[in-house]
Design a protein around this motif. Sequence first.
Motif, PDB file in Angstrom:
ATOM      1  N   LYS A 116       0.802  -1.228   0.000  1.00 42.37           N
ATOM      2  CA  LYS A 116       0.000   0.000   0.000  1.00 42.37           C
ATOM      3  C   LYS A 116       0.830   1.271   0.000  1.00 42.37           C
ATOM      4  O   LYS A 116       0.390   2.280  -0.550  1.00 42.37           O
ATOM      5  CB  LYS A 116      -0.954  -0.017   1.182  1.00 42.37           C
ATOM      6  N   LYS A 158      -2.147   1.899   9.402  1.00 43.91           N
ATOM      7  CA  LYS A 158      -2.488   0.825   8.450  1.00 43.91           C
ATOM      8  C   LYS A 158      -1.262   0.041   8.008  1.00 43.91           C
ATOM      9  O   LYS A 158      -0.197   0.618   7.801  1.00 43.91           O
ATOM     10  CB  LYS A 158      -3.156   1.435   7.193  1.00 43.91           C
ATOM     11  N   GLY A 162      -1.462  -4.794   4.125  1.00 45.86           N
ATOM     12  CA  GLY A 162      -2.826  -5.074   4.597  1.00 45.86           C
ATOM     13  C   GLY A 162      -3.802  -5.577   3.556  1.00 45.86           C
ATOM     14  O   GLY A 162      -3.596  -5.447   2.357  1.00 45.86           O
ATOM     15  N   GLY A 164      -8.278  -7.062   3.667  1.00 46.95           N
ATOM     16  CA  GLY A 164      -9.398  -7.581   4.457  1.00 46.95           C
ATOM     17  C   GLY A 164      -9.573  -6.846   5.773  1.00 46.95           C
ATOM     18  O   GLY A 164     -10.146  -7.375   6.711  1.00 46.95           O
ATOM     19  N   TYR A 202      -7.882  10.050   9.491  1.00 47.88           N
ATOM     20  CA  TYR A 202      -9.087   9.228   9.507  1.00 47.88           C
ATOM     21  C   TYR A 202     -10.266  10.066   9.016  1.00 47.88           C
ATOM     22  O   TYR A 202     -10.510  11.159   9.525  1.00 47.88           O
ATOM     23  CB  TYR A 202      -9.352   8.716  10.929  1.00 47.88           C
ATOM     24  N   LEU A 203     -10.972   9.538   8.026  1.00 48.44           N
ATOM     25  CA  LEU A 203     -12.149  10.249   7.506  1.00 48.44           C
ATOM     26  C   LEU A 203     -13.388   9.737   8.246  1.00 48.44           C
ATOM     27  O   LEU A 203     -13.592   8.532   8.345  1.00 48.44           O
ATOM     28  CB  LEU A 203     -12.269  10.022   6.007  1.00 48.44           C
ATOM     29  N   HIS A 208     -17.566   4.781   0.132  1.00 46.80           N
ATOM     30  CA  HIS A 208     -16.570   4.003  -0.608  1.00 46.80           C
ATOM     31  C   HIS A 208     -16.972   4.084  -2.085  1.00 46.80           C
ATOM     32  O   HIS A 208     -18.004   3.555  -2.477  1.00 46.80           O
ATOM     33  CB  HIS A 208     -16.570   2.553  -0.128  1.00 46.80           C
ATOM     34  N   GLN A 232     -21.094  -1.798   3.991  1.00 47.83           N
ATOM     35  CA  GLN A 232     -20.117  -2.831   4.344  1.00 47.83           C
ATOM     36  C   GLN A 232     -20.334  -3.313   5.770  1.00 47.83           C
ATOM     37  O   GLN A 232     -20.770  -2.548   6.628  1.00 47.83           O
ATOM     38  CB  GLN A 232     -18.689  -2.280   4.261  1.00 47.83           C
ATOM     39  N   HIS A 235     -15.749  -4.292   6.967  1.00 45.98           N
ATOM     40  CA  HIS A 235     -14.977  -3.960   5.758  1.00 45.98           C
ATOM     41  C   HIS A 235     -15.274  -4.892   4.587  1.00 45.98           C
ATOM     42  O   HIS A 235     -14.563  -4.885   3.595  1.00 45.98           O
ATOM     43  CB  HIS A 235     -13.461  -3.948   6.029  1.00 45.98           C
ATOM     44  N   LEU A 277     -12.006   6.726  -0.793  1.00 41.24           N
ATOM     45  CA  LEU A 277     -12.996   7.213   0.142  1.00 41.24           C
ATOM     46  C   LEU A 277     -13.411   8.565  -0.419  1.00 41.24           C
ATOM     47  O   LEU A 277     -12.572   9.300  -0.952  1.00 41.24           O
ATOM     48  CB  LEU A 277     -12.398   7.342   1.549  1.00 41.24           C
ATOM     49  N   ILE A 286      -7.430   4.928  -1.623  1.00 42.74           N
ATOM     50  CA  ILE A 286      -6.980   4.002  -0.572  1.00 42.74           C
ATOM     51  C   ILE A 286      -6.238   2.794  -1.120  1.00 42.74           C
ATOM     52  O   ILE A 286      -5.249   2.382  -0.568  1.00 42.74           O
ATOM     53  CB  ILE A 286      -8.088   3.564   0.423  1.00 42.74           C
ATOM     54  N   GLU A 287      -6.715   2.201  -2.208  1.00 45.48           N
ATOM     55  CA  GLU A 287      -5.946   1.092  -2.772  1.00 45.48           C
ATOM     56  C   GLU A 287      -6.404   0.786  -4.185  1.00 45.48           C
ATOM     57  O   GLU A 287      -7.484   1.203  -4.609  1.00 45.48           O
ATOM     58  CB  GLU A 287      -6.034  -0.168  -1.887  1.00 45.48           C
TER      59      GLU A 287
END
Length: 450
Positions: A116, A158, A162, A164, A202-203, A208, A232, A235, A277, A286-287
């Motif tokens: 990440k 994080k 990472g 899941g 942190y939001l 998403h 979700q 997650h 996000l 985020i990814e």
Amino acid sequence: MFDKILIANRGEIALRVIRACREMGIGSVAVHSTADADAMHVRMADEAICIGPPSATDSYLSVPAIIAACEITGAQAIHPGYGFLSENAKFVSILEDHGITFIGPTAEHIRIMGDKITAKDTMKNLGVPCVPGSDGGVDTVADALAVGIDFGYPVIVKATAGGGGRGMKLATSAEDMETAFRTARAEAKAAFGNDEVYIEKYLGRPRHIEIQVFGDGKGRAVHLGERDCSLQRRHQKVFEEAPGPAIDATTRAEIGRICADAVARINYIGAGTIEFLYEDGEFYFIEMNTRLQVEHPVTEAIFGVDLVREQIRVAAGLPMEFNQDELNINGHAIEVRLNAEKLPNFAPSPGTITQYHAPGGLGVRMDSALYDGYSIPPYYDSLIGKLIVHGRDREEAIARLNRALGELIVDGIETTAPLFDALLLEDDIHSGDYTIHWLEKWLETNLQDG
Ligand code: ADP
């Protein structure tokens, strides 16, 4: 074009790929564990080969067994589906050495996006907006505290390796930081064998939103709009829709172009998803997932594109079949994930299906490997089907979902279908007014025992 493709997966996604192969006149090879000898993908493929015992490590994740299956059957390419080996860069390198085509991106792209910190760095350099946070990895509590001062609390620690939702810890204040930092590292070490962590702002109430991209590997790429997957639980996505209720055409075109340009510049090949996000009109990367997503059918529904067919075509060296200006949105689509789980606690519910009836009719697609008499083995993921509905607009899609859920019969086990019946009674679901925390809060008050 390939004569034969091996599908290194099981369940509904294996059927999805077999169906695309059949429409393209390509032979399909199913692989299966001993526990899946009676599975639908084994029955539906042109050929099937047993690759090991029930444990996924010894079957669906066994690289030597899968390569041997290719050699025995003469399959020239492998479609990995999602999960299992779909984002394993080492697997892709080994296939290259064996002259087998991987239907997906290069090993290098998988490696970059699988870490990440590297992924975020790459995206930032490509002009993609990211969550403010530490510059790369954070090694000490002192450094973590300094990041907290720079960006202000709350922050989230994080794991770079990472996935899941593991190795992720919230720190709401400086007092929390040491615990969050140490716990995230320990969790990351245990789960991924890599304890490197980074820190992000942190939001508090984002959605998403993920952008579907597709590249030809030769510097051309398009986007196929967004999916809103904010609903979700732990997650894990449970309800996905496209287009996103909070995204207008201008916003879509802007973020879509940024994403398509980014993947074009790295010569990305095949399907990919850039996850964000989205809060107060801003996107925060985020990814990136370098594979087909579970929820890809909602995009297929509104764009009228077969993403698996396109994946196979570009992997075979053929050009993409569409330009950006040919990709227009038609209506609205929703997917709900049916799991073999018992409410209210989502406990696994494997067993034998005594009766299965799939809903049908206009705008309804049921992707499932269930059949009457099928025994769901306890060894794998609990996803047993995806119900996808398509309507002229969101209201019609919701009405259709309600109608289709009414037709669905899955007897013999417990499923998550009643969750969706209940959600469809909620005003916020009808108005599309929800964030990534909505479902957890709703479950606390409406469903869970505790
Ligand atoms: P994983 O790969 O483990 O799923 P992600 O980076 O995709 O990790 O994040 C998973 C989820 O965690 C997100 O969908 C979101 O709910 C939450 N999350 C991650 N980063 C943040 C952040 N900076 N602020 C708020 N929530 C976050």
